[in-house]
Design an enzyme around this catalytic site. Structure first.
Site, PDB file in Angstrom:
ATOM      1  N   GLU A   1       0.810  -1.217   0.000  1.00  0.00           N
ATOM      2  CA  GLU A   1       0.000   0.000   0.000  1.00  0.00           C
ATOM      3  C   GLU A   1       0.844   1.269   0.000  1.00  0.00           C
ATOM      4  OE1 GLU A   1      -2.489  -0.410   3.394  1.00  0.00           O
ATOM      5  OE2 GLU A   1      -1.046   0.489   4.771  1.00  0.00           O
TER       6      GLU A   1
ATOM      7  N   HIS B   1       3.639   1.727  -2.009  1.00  0.00           N
ATOM      8  CA  HIS B   1       4.180   2.007  -3.342  1.00  0.00           C
ATOM      9  C   HIS B   1       3.327   1.445  -4.466  1.00  0.00           C
ATOM     10  CE1 HIS B   1       7.600   1.891  -0.467  1.00  0.00           C
ATOM     11  NE2 HIS B   1       7.898   3.030  -1.072  1.00  0.00           N
TER      12      HIS B   1
HETATM   13 ZN    ZN Z   1       6.276  -0.778  -0.574  1.00  0.00          ZN
END
Ligand code: ZN
Length: 201
Positions: free
Chosen positions: A94, A96
């Site tokens: 959540e 990247h």
């Molecule tokens: Zn990450």
């Protein structure tokens, strides 16, 4: 109709029509923002494909454990440990929105109820197919199975590689992350826990 696009699943007949309208424009903007020419041949259909792909990878929001286990709960005839190991999963970090993926291992000592073996993988997918952190995903799988099975004990261990670590940032290519949730007898009784950990080795 469009207001409900976020509630549609890829399997719904209206999904193609309505679902794609919802995100395709945003994905086009994103690609442009990254410096791409979205009119070049290779990219013309990409926003639609990316939306379809993202809807699938986050389809866990539209499913529930109750729905998945429906019809596959049976009366337990013994209280021996059941271990399902090596369940493949793919999730999105959540922070990247890059994949993390690996395997989940689940063990439990039944109370009055057992679950059909094939359903464990589907329970894992309910939580893997979301924006996640591995620790929470592991806990959510354990919480859900505890709720539907009321076992004497339960363990969930996940091992994953995180592309956000491998492709960027610290670039530690070989590292894997292991998280676990131990409940009931797996938490309280060292021998039960040991038996499980040896079974998944
Ligand atoms: Zn990450």
């Amino acid at each position: 109709m469009r207001d409900h696009a976020h509630l549609l699943r890829p399997s719904d007949p209206e999904f193609d029509e309505v679902g794609e309208v919802e995100l395709t424009g945003l994905i086009t903007e994103l690609l442009e923002g990254l410096g791409e020419d979205v009119r070049r041949e290779g990219l013309v259909k990409s926003p639609e494909r990316i939306e379809r792909s993202l809807r699938f990878l986050t389809s866990g929001y539209e499913s529930s454990v109750e729905e998945v286990v429906n019809g596959a709960l049976f009366a337990a005839e013994a209280s021996e440990m059941v271990v399902v190991k090596g369940i493949e999963f793919y999730s999105l970090c959540e922070h990247h929105m890059l994949p993390f993926f690996g395997t989940a291992h689940i063990g439990y000592v039944p109370g009055d109820t057992i679950l059909g073996l094939s359903k464990f993988a589907r329970v894992v997918d309910v939580f893997a197919r979301r924006m996640q952190v591995q620790e929470r995903m592991t806990t959510q799988i354990a919480d859900a199975l505890e709720r539907v099975l009321a076992p004497q004990g339960l363990a969930v261990v996940t091992e994953a590689s995180h592309l956000c670590m491998m492709m960027r940032g610290v670039e530690k290519q070989g590292s894997t992350t292991r998280t676990s949730a131990m409940r009931g007898s797996f938490h309280d009784d060292g021998r039960t826990r040991q038996e499980f950990l040896e079974a998944i080795r």
